[in-house]
Design a protein around this motif. Structure first.
Motif, PDB file in Angstrom:
ATOM      1  N   GLU A 102       0.827  -1.216   0.000  1.00 38.15           N
ATOM      2  CA  GLU A 102       0.000   0.000   0.000  1.00 38.15           C
ATOM      3  C   GLU A 102       0.856   1.258   0.000  1.00 38.15           C
ATOM      4  O   GLU A 102       0.543   2.226  -0.685  1.00 38.15           O
ATOM      5  CB  GLU A 102      -0.951   0.005   1.203  1.00 38.15           C
ATOM      6  N   GLN A 126      -8.472  -8.740   1.754  1.00 32.60           N
ATOM      7  CA  GLN A 126      -8.232  -9.641   0.613  1.00 32.60           C
ATOM      8  C   GLN A 126      -6.746  -9.930   0.428  1.00 32.60           C
ATOM      9  O   GLN A 126      -6.341 -11.076   0.234  1.00 32.60           O
ATOM     10  CB  GLN A 126      -8.792  -9.000  -0.651  1.00 32.60           C
ATOM     11  N   ASN A 127      -5.935  -8.897   0.505  1.00 34.35           N
ATOM     12  CA  ASN A 127      -4.500  -9.090   0.283  1.00 34.35           C
ATOM     13  C   ASN A 127      -3.877  -9.962   1.367  1.00 34.35           C
ATOM     14  O   ASN A 127      -2.966 -10.738   1.106  1.00 34.35           O
ATOM     15  CB  ASN A 127      -3.796  -7.735   0.166  1.00 34.35           C
ATOM     16  N   GLN A 158       3.189  -7.355  -6.629  1.00 34.94           N
ATOM     17  CA  GLN A 158       1.839  -6.996  -6.204  1.00 34.94           C
ATOM     18  C   GLN A 158       1.549  -5.512  -6.457  1.00 34.94           C
ATOM     19  O   GLN A 158       0.435  -5.147  -6.844  1.00 34.94           O
ATOM     20  CB  GLN A 158       1.652  -7.330  -4.728  1.00 34.94           C
ATOM     21  N   LYS A 188       2.494   1.583  -3.547  1.00 36.68           N
ATOM     22  CA  LYS A 188       1.470   1.887  -4.555  1.00 36.68           C
ATOM     23  C   LYS A 188       0.948   3.316  -4.380  1.00 36.68           C
ATOM     24  O   LYS A 188       0.759   4.045  -5.349  1.00 36.68           O
ATOM     25  CB  LYS A 188       0.327   0.891  -4.382  1.00 36.68           C
ATOM     26  N   PHE A 231     -15.363  -0.019  -6.001  1.00 32.01           N
ATOM     27  CA  PHE A 231     -14.375   0.908  -6.577  1.00 32.01           C
ATOM     28  C   PHE A 231     -14.884   1.442  -7.912  1.00 32.01           C
ATOM     29  O   PHE A 231     -14.785   2.629  -8.206  1.00 32.01           O
ATOM     30  CB  PHE A 231     -13.024   0.201  -6.743  1.00 32.01           C
ATOM     31  N   TYR A 242      -9.272 -19.132  -7.412  1.00 35.48           N
ATOM     32  CA  TYR A 242      -9.433 -17.681  -7.319  1.00 35.48           C
ATOM     33  C   TYR A 242     -10.327 -17.144  -8.453  1.00 35.48           C
ATOM     34  O   TYR A 242     -10.800 -16.019  -8.398  1.00 35.48           O
ATOM     35  CB  TYR A 242      -8.043 -17.030  -7.365  1.00 35.48           C
ATOM     36  N   ASN A 259      -6.645   6.309  -6.416  1.00 35.78           N
ATOM     37  CA  ASN A 259      -5.694   5.297  -5.942  1.00 35.78           C
ATOM     38  C   ASN A 259      -4.951   5.767  -4.696  1.00 35.78           C
ATOM     39  O   ASN A 259      -4.710   4.975  -3.790  1.00 35.78           O
ATOM     40  CB  ASN A 259      -4.672   4.975  -7.042  1.00 35.78           C
ATOM     41  N   THR A 276      -4.215  -3.135 -12.448  1.00 34.89           N
ATOM     42  CA  THR A 276      -5.653  -3.289 -12.243  1.00 34.89           C
ATOM     43  C   THR A 276      -6.337  -1.935 -12.452  1.00 34.89           C
ATOM     44  O   THR A 276      -7.371  -1.841 -13.127  1.00 34.89           O
ATOM     45  CB  THR A 276      -5.948  -3.820 -10.824  1.00 34.89           C
ATOM     46  N   LEU A 287      -7.285   5.447  -1.902  1.00 32.44           N
ATOM     47  CA  LEU A 287      -7.417   4.025  -1.563  1.00 32.44           C
ATOM     48  C   LEU A 287      -6.247   3.582  -0.667  1.00 32.44           C
ATOM     49  O   LEU A 287      -6.445   2.932   0.357  1.00 32.44           O
ATOM     50  CB  LEU A 287      -7.427   3.210  -2.858  1.00 32.44           C
ATOM     51  N   SER A 295     -12.941  -9.443  -3.051  1.00 32.63           N
ATOM     52  CA  SER A 295     -12.533  -8.988  -4.387  1.00 32.63           C
ATOM     53  C   SER A 295     -13.733  -8.461  -5.167  1.00 32.63           C
ATOM     54  O   SER A 295     -13.686  -7.369  -5.742  1.00 32.63           O
ATOM     55  CB  SER A 295     -11.871 -10.140  -5.156  1.00 32.63           C
TER      56      SER A 295
HETATM   57  O1  C5P Z   1      -8.013  -9.932  -8.027  1.00 28.36           O
HETATM   58  P1  C5P Z   1      -8.562  -8.564  -7.915  1.00 28.36           P
HETATM   59  O2  C5P Z   1      -8.804  -7.894  -9.211  1.00 28.36           O
HETATM   60  O3  C5P Z   1      -9.693  -8.458  -6.962  1.00 28.36           O
HETATM   61  O4  C5P Z   1      -7.335  -7.843  -7.220  1.00 28.36           O
HETATM   62  C1  C5P Z   1      -7.281  -6.520  -7.094  1.00 28.36           C
HETATM   63  C2  C5P Z   1      -5.912  -6.174  -6.543  1.00 28.36           C
HETATM   64  O5  C5P Z   1      -5.531  -4.938  -7.068  1.00 28.36           O
HETATM   65  C3  C5P Z   1      -5.874  -6.060  -5.034  1.00 28.36           C
HETATM   66  O6  C5P Z   1      -4.652  -6.531  -4.554  1.00 28.36           O
HETATM   67  C4  C5P Z   1      -5.978  -4.569  -4.786  1.00 28.36           C
HETATM   68  O7  C5P Z   1      -5.263  -4.181  -3.642  1.00 28.36           O
HETATM   69  C5  C5P Z   1      -5.367  -3.989  -6.042  1.00 28.36           C
HETATM   70  N1  C5P Z   1      -6.016  -2.762  -6.510  1.00 28.36           N
HETATM   71  C6  C5P Z   1      -5.306  -1.591  -6.460  1.00 28.36           C
HETATM   72  N2  C5P Z   1      -5.848  -0.431  -6.912  1.00 28.36           N
HETATM   73  C7  C5P Z   1      -7.101  -0.412  -7.430  1.00 28.36           C
HETATM   74  C8  C5P Z   1      -7.845  -1.598  -7.502  1.00 28.36           C
HETATM   75  C9  C5P Z   1      -7.269  -2.765  -7.036  1.00 28.36           C
HETATM   76  O8  C5P Z   1      -4.170  -1.613  -5.991  1.00 28.36           O
HETATM   77  N3  C5P Z   1      -7.586   0.727  -7.870  1.00 28.36           N
END
Ligand code: C5P
Length: 357
Positions: free
Chosen positions: A54, A117-118, A280, A57, A216, A137, A231, A287, A234, A209
């Protein structure tokens, strides 16, 4: 509408999808390896990995959001503000205002869900074989569909509903294989993996998820705010829930102070742990790009493609025994994913209420 952005001449849409597929399978394999290659007493903390994810990112998104303000890409950006000597300060103020906008709290819900989830992902990757985890998954397509119907009022065709049933069936068949493989899967210390624990973790992760993704999407499409600002929001809201388990485990320690806190945080945090975090972080950013430049339907394709990559790598790297049931279950999952995605794009987006003003 945006003109199609590209990177090195490749439309960003395809670039992000293909990279996401490769990232997905790389993450599954690296995460699994980083967990089972050492005895459980020498494992790095999954909570630290989630927190680092986190932080990194969030920082990257912050830089991108700032540079977009710099070049005037952000929506509704007043170009006259960019001119003049106080331009940079004005931009920073603008970024601050955007990040701490009155509706920023809406990101707290997906943030908490993604942190859960993570963390669950690590439990699953520790207790299931990489390929089994990857296939199971895929159930998140099911939960995403259910939450899309409930929250976004998306309409699914009958073929799509049938394909969802096949998806569940395929995952069930793969689970038969996981149960049968029970005695064979061990970690570096020859401890048996716990497939039931892994399966429960992956099932719960599919729910978070689906809900987090749909939520989102609802927040993103319900307002004009920049994706990268969203983001950052988030990541900011993720910090507290990501820190909570670390602080709780630190409270039990006798010694305190910043030094001992950091040494607890990064105990056994080696190259493979950092590699897992890096992949990750890349996944999170991809994503976001996929949601922006293509859609969840194409995202499903990318992840189903990653199943094949994970399969082959698992066989090559972890001596994974591919049985007929595993192949059958995976084939059913792949066909179901294809069937679900092969629909003309007629899904409508009607938010029940305007999520953001
Ligand atoms: O498998 P899924 O698509 O649900 O995984 C989403 C992954 O992407 C999660 O690890 C989440 O933390 C990350 N994510 C992100 N920023 C976003 C949407 C998802 O980092 N805007």
């Amino acid at each position: 509408h945006l003109s199609a952005p590209s990177l090195w001449g490749i439309p960003l849409k395809y670039f992000s999808l293909v990279t996401l597929a490769v990232q997905n399978s790389t993450l599954t394999i690296i995460m699994h390896y980083s967990r089972v290659s050492t005895p459980s007493s020498q494992r790095y903390s999954a909570a630290t990995a989630v927190l680092m994810n986190e932080v990194m990112k969030g920082l990257i998104s912050l830089i991108i959001a700032f540079s977009r303000l710099d070049s005037g890409h952000a929506p509704m950006y007043d170009m006259t503000q960019a001119a003049g000597s106080r331009g940079r300060v004005t931009r920073l103020r603008r970024l601050w205002r955007d990040v701490f906008s009155p509706d920023c709290w809406k990101l707290s819900i997906p943030a908490i869900l993604y942190v859960i989830q993570n963390n669950l992902q690590y439990v699953a990757a520790t207790n299931l074989e990489a390929a089994t985890f990857q296939v199971t998954y895929q159930m998140k397509i099911l939960t995403t569909a259910a939450f899309s119907v409930m929250l976004l009022r998306k309409k699914l065709s009958s073929t799509q509903w049938v394909s969802l049933l096949f998806l569940a069936l395929g995952v069930g068949i793969v689970q038969i294989q996981a149960g049968a493989n029970n005695g064979a899967a061990v970690d570096a210390a020859n401890h048996l993996l716990d497939p039931l624990r892994g399966f429960m973790a992956v099932t719960a992760a599919c729910f978070t998820s689906g809900l987090a993704g749909v939520y989102f999407e609802m927040v993103l499409k319900g307002s004009q705010a920049d994706l990268w600002v969203r983001n950052v929001q988030l990541s900011l809201f993720s910090l507290l829930p990501a820190l909570a388990p670390i602080i709780l485990s630190y409270r039990g320690q006798e010694s305190n102070g910043v030094g001992s806190f950091l040494s607890l945080l990064f105990r056994n945090f080696g190259v493979w742990a950092w590699a897992t975090v890096a992949v990750q972080v890349l996944g999170g950013l991809l994503t976001a790009l996929v949601i922006k430049y293509s859609d969840n339907i194409l995202k499903g394709f990318a992840t189903s493609l990653s199943i094949v990559i994970s399969f082959l790598s698992s066989v090559a790297l972890f001596n994974f025994h591919m049985t007929f049931t595993f192949l059958l279950g995976s084939a059913v999952v792949l066909v179901a994913t294809w069937l679900y995605n092969a629909q003309p794009k007629r899904t409508a987006y009607f938010p029940i209420s305007r999520p953001c003003d």
